[in-house]
Enzyme design. Structure first.
Site, mmCIF file in Angstrom:
data_model
loop_
_atom_site.group_PDB
_atom_site.id
_atom_site.type_symbol
_atom_site.label_atom_id
_atom_site.label_comp_id
_atom_site.label_asym_id
_atom_site.label_seq_id
_atom_site.Cartn_x
_atom_site.Cartn_y
_atom_site.Cartn_z
ATOM 1 N N PHE A 1 -22.518 27.252 -0.647
ATOM 2 C CA PHE A 1 -23.309 26.383 0.231
ATOM 3 C C PHE A 1 -24.084 27.341 1.126
ATOM 4 O O PHE A 1 -23.791 27.520 2.296
ATOM 5 C CB PHE A 1 -22.401 25.463 1.042
ATOM 6 N N SER B 1 -28.107 23.035 -2.463
ATOM 7 C CA SER B 1 -28.783 21.865 -3.024
ATOM 8 C C SER B 1 -30.180 21.703 -2.418
ATOM 9 O O SER B 1 -30.960 20.878 -2.872
ATOM 10 C CB SER B 1 -27.947 20.607 -2.778
ATOM 11 N N CYS C 1 -15.661 23.107 8.383
ATOM 12 C CA CYS C 1 -16.109 22.965 9.774
ATOM 13 C C CYS C 1 -15.930 21.532 10.251
ATOM 14 O O CYS C 1 -16.485 21.131 11.267
ATOM 15 C CB CYS C 1 -17.558 23.421 9.933
HETATM 16 N N1 SAH Z 1 -22.900 29.158 4.827
HETATM 17 C C1 SAH Z 1 -24.034 28.881 5.680
HETATM 18 C C2 SAH Z 1 -23.996 27.491 6.277
HETATM 19 C C3 SAH Z 1 -23.861 26.376 5.272
HETATM 20 S S1 SAH Z 1 -24.474 24.841 5.847
HETATM 21 C C4 SAH Z 1 -24.113 29.946 6.789
HETATM 22 O O1 SAH Z 1 -23.162 30.706 7.013
HETATM 23 O O2 SAH Z 1 -25.159 30.024 7.442
HETATM 24 C C5 SAH Z 1 -24.252 23.810 4.503
HETATM 25 C C6 SAH Z 1 -25.270 23.943 3.382
HETATM 26 O O3 SAH Z 1 -24.743 23.215 2.281
HETATM 27 C C7 SAH Z 1 -26.650 23.364 3.668
HETATM 28 O O4 SAH Z 1 -27.614 24.343 3.427
HETATM 29 C C8 SAH Z 1 -26.808 22.214 2.645
HETATM 30 O O5 SAH Z 1 -28.114 22.134 2.098
HETATM 31 C C9 SAH Z 1 -25.832 22.617 1.567
HETATM 32 N N2 SAH Z 1 -25.242 21.526 0.763
HETATM 33 C C10 SAH Z 1 -24.809 20.316 1.168
HETATM 34 N N3 SAH Z 1 -24.251 19.632 0.141
HETATM 35 C C11 SAH Z 1 -24.328 20.449 -0.953
HETATM 36 C C12 SAH Z 1 -23.894 20.336 -2.307
HETATM 37 N N4 SAH Z 1 -23.271 19.244 -2.750
HETATM 38 N N5 SAH Z 1 -24.131 21.388 -3.135
HETATM 39 C C13 SAH Z 1 -24.742 22.502 -2.698
HETATM 40 N N6 SAH Z 1 -25.156 22.663 -1.425
HETATM 41 C C14 SAH Z 1 -24.951 21.663 -0.554
#
Ligand code: SAH
Length: 388
Positions: free
Chosen positions: A222, A244, A331
Site C-alpha cells: 500500500f 490502487s 493504523c
Molecule cells: N505506506 C504509506 C502510506 C499508505 S496509505 C506511507 O508510509 O507513506 C494507504 C494507501 O493504500 C493509499 O495510497 C491508498 O491508495 C492505498 N490503497 C487503499 N486500498 C488499497 C487496495 N485495496 N490495494 C492497494 N492499495 C490500496
C-alpha cells in the site's frame, strides 16, 4: 455570562485518571459563553483547572491546565509548544519533517502541528482551540521561526465541533511541494492536497527499519507515494511499489527519480487481488511491507476489518521466501495492540508457515503515545520473519 463549567464526580474522575476529555453528559452546569477557555469546578465547586470549551461537541471539555492559578494566554501556548519542541531535540539529525505537536500526546488537546522543513501545517480540531488560533500561530512562529503556516482544517471531525472544513494559509507562504529528507531518503510532501498534512510521518522509523533489513526481491503493498519502497530500494535488489491509486504512484515515481533509484517497479492494482494471484502462481518475495489504510474506521466495522487484515497478512506470510521478512502494520485506532497480535497469530497459524516475531513496533517518537489516553496511539507494527 458564566465562564465556569461544573462537572460530575464521574467527569472529575476522568481527569484524575489521566484523560483530558469530559463528555457533555458529565457537565452538570454548562458555561454560558462561546467556545474558548473555561474554568472547571467539581461538584462542590472547588476549582480543578482550565479547559477548552466546545458547546456543540459531545466532548465538551478538554483539559488544558490542572493548575487553577494558570492563565491561558499567548505565553502559555508558547510554553507548551516550546516543551513539545524540546522533546524533539535530535530528530532534526535524521529528518526535516516531523510532528511537532501530537495533540493530547503533548498536552495540547485537539492540536496537531507538523513541521516540514521551513514550514508548518496545523490541524485545529475543536471549537475551543479555534478560539486561540492567532495565539497558536504566534507561538509556532516564535518557537520555530517557520516561514509559513498552513491549516489543513479539512478533517471531517471539525463538523462535529460546528466548525467549517477548510484549507487556509495562516501565516507567510507555504509551497505546494516540500522536499522531505528522511534518514537520507528524499520524497516530496504535498501539504495542500496530500493525505493528512501532506505525508505519513508516523511510520518514519519503521520505514527506516524495514529498509535496514530489506534484501532480495521486495514488495511494498500500500505504497502511496512510495515511502516504504524508497527505503527498501536501498538494500533490496528489486522493489515493487503497489497501490490502487494511479495518482499516488505518479508521485512515487517522481520520488524514485529524486533518489536516483532504478530498481523500483510501479504496479497499479488491488493488493488483495495481487497477493491472491501471486500465491496461485507460486511467486515468493524476500521482503514484504503491508501498510494499509485504516480498515476499521468505526468500532462496528472491526469484525470485517479483522477479516481484511488477516487475509492480507496470511497471504503475505505464504509469499515469503525462506527467511523472508514481513513488516506489517495497522493504523486503525479501533484495532488495539492485543487484537493486532492475535490477528497475526491466527494468520500465522493458518499460513502453514513458521513465523518469528522479531520486533513489536509503534508510531515514531514524535507521535507520543500516552498510556492513559488511548486515542494518542493508533499505529501497531510488527517485524516478522519466516523461519522455515
Ligand atoms: N505506506 C504509506 C502510506 C499508505 S496509505 C506511507 O508510509 O507513506 C494507504 C494507501 O493504500 C493509499 O495510497 C491508498 O491508495 C492505498 N490503497 C487503499 N486500498 C488499497 C487496495 N485495496 N490495494 C492497494 N492499495 C490500496
Amino acid at each position: 455570562m458564566s465562564d465556569i463549567a461544573v462537572v460530575t464526580v464521574k467527569g472529575m474522575r476522568r481527569w484524575e485518571s489521566g484523560h483530558p476529555w469530559i463528555y457533555r453528559s458529565d457537565v452538570s452546569e454548562r458555561p454560558n459563553m462561546p467556545p474558548g477557555v473555561v474554568q472547571v469546578r467539581d461538584n462542590r465547586k472547588r476549582p480543578l483547572g482550565w479547559a477548552l470549551w466546545s458547546p456543540r461537541s459531545e466532548i465538551s471539555l478538554r483539559l488544558l491546565d490542572s493548575d487553577p492559578g494558570a492563565t491561558i494566554n499567548e505565553a502559555w501556548w508558547q510554553g507548551r509548544i516550546q516543551d513539545a519542541f524540546a522533546r524533539r531535540v535530535g530528530l532534526d539529525s535524521v529528518t526535516n519533517a516531523y510532528r511537532l505537536v501530537h495533540g493530547e500526546g503533548d498536552a495540547l488537546p485537539s492540536l496537531v502541528v507538523d513541521r516540514y522543513d521551513r514550514w508548518a501545517v496545523v490541524q485545529m480540531m475543536s471549537a475551543g482551540l479555534e478560539a486561540f488560533r492567532d495565539a497558536i500561530v504566534e507561538a509556532i512562529v516564535h518557537v520555530t521561526r517557520v516561514d509559513g503556516i498552513l491549516a489543513r482544517n479539512d478533517v471531517p471531525l471539525r463538523s462535529k465541533e460546528g466548525l467549517p472544513r477548510e484549507t487556509v494559509l495562516l501565516h507567510g507562504d507555504v509551497p505546494h511541494e516540500i522536499e522531505v529528507d528522511e534518514y537520507g531518503i528524499r520524497y516530496i510532501a504535498a501539504p495542500w492536497t496530500g493525505q493528512k498534512t501532506g505525508a505519513f510521518l508516523d511510520q518514519r522509523d519503521s520505514r527506516h527499519r524495514a529498509g535496514e533489513v530489506a534484501r532480495g526481491t521486495a514488495l511494498d503493498c500500500f505504497s502511496y507515494h512510495g515511502s516504504f519502497a524508497l527505503h527498501l530500494a536501498r538494500n533490496a535488489d528489486t522493489v515493487i511499489a503497489l497501490d490502487s491509486s494511479a495518482h499516488a504512484l505518479e508521485r512515487a515515481k517522481q520520488n524514485a527519480t529524486l533518489n536516483g533509484f532504478d530498481n523500483i517497479e510501479f504496479v497499479e492494482a488491488n493488493a488483495f487481488d495481487f497477493l491472491r494471484e501471486r500465491e496461485r502462481e507460486g511467486v515468493t518475495y524476500d521482503t514484504i511491507v503491508l501498510d494499509p489504510p485504516a480498515f476499521a474506521k468505526t468500532r462496528s466495522s472491526l469484525p470485517a476489518a479483522l477479516r481484511g487484515y488477516k487475509d492480507i497478512n496470511l497471504r503475505a506470510m505464504r509469499l515469503l521466501s525462506p527467511n523472508g521478512i514481513l513488516y506489517t502494520a495497522s493504523c486503525s485506532f479501533h484495532l488495539g495492540k492485543a487484537l493486532f497480535l492475535e490477528m497475526l497469530e491466527s494468520a500465522a497459524a493458518d499460513s502453514g508457515r513458521q513465523i518469528m516475531l522479531r520486533e513489536i513496533r509503534g508510531q515514531s517518537i514524535d507521535h507520543p503515545e500516552i498510556l492513559t489516553i488511548p486515542e494518542t496511539g493508533y499505529i501497531k507494527g510488527a517485524l516478522l520473519q519466516a523461519v522455515d
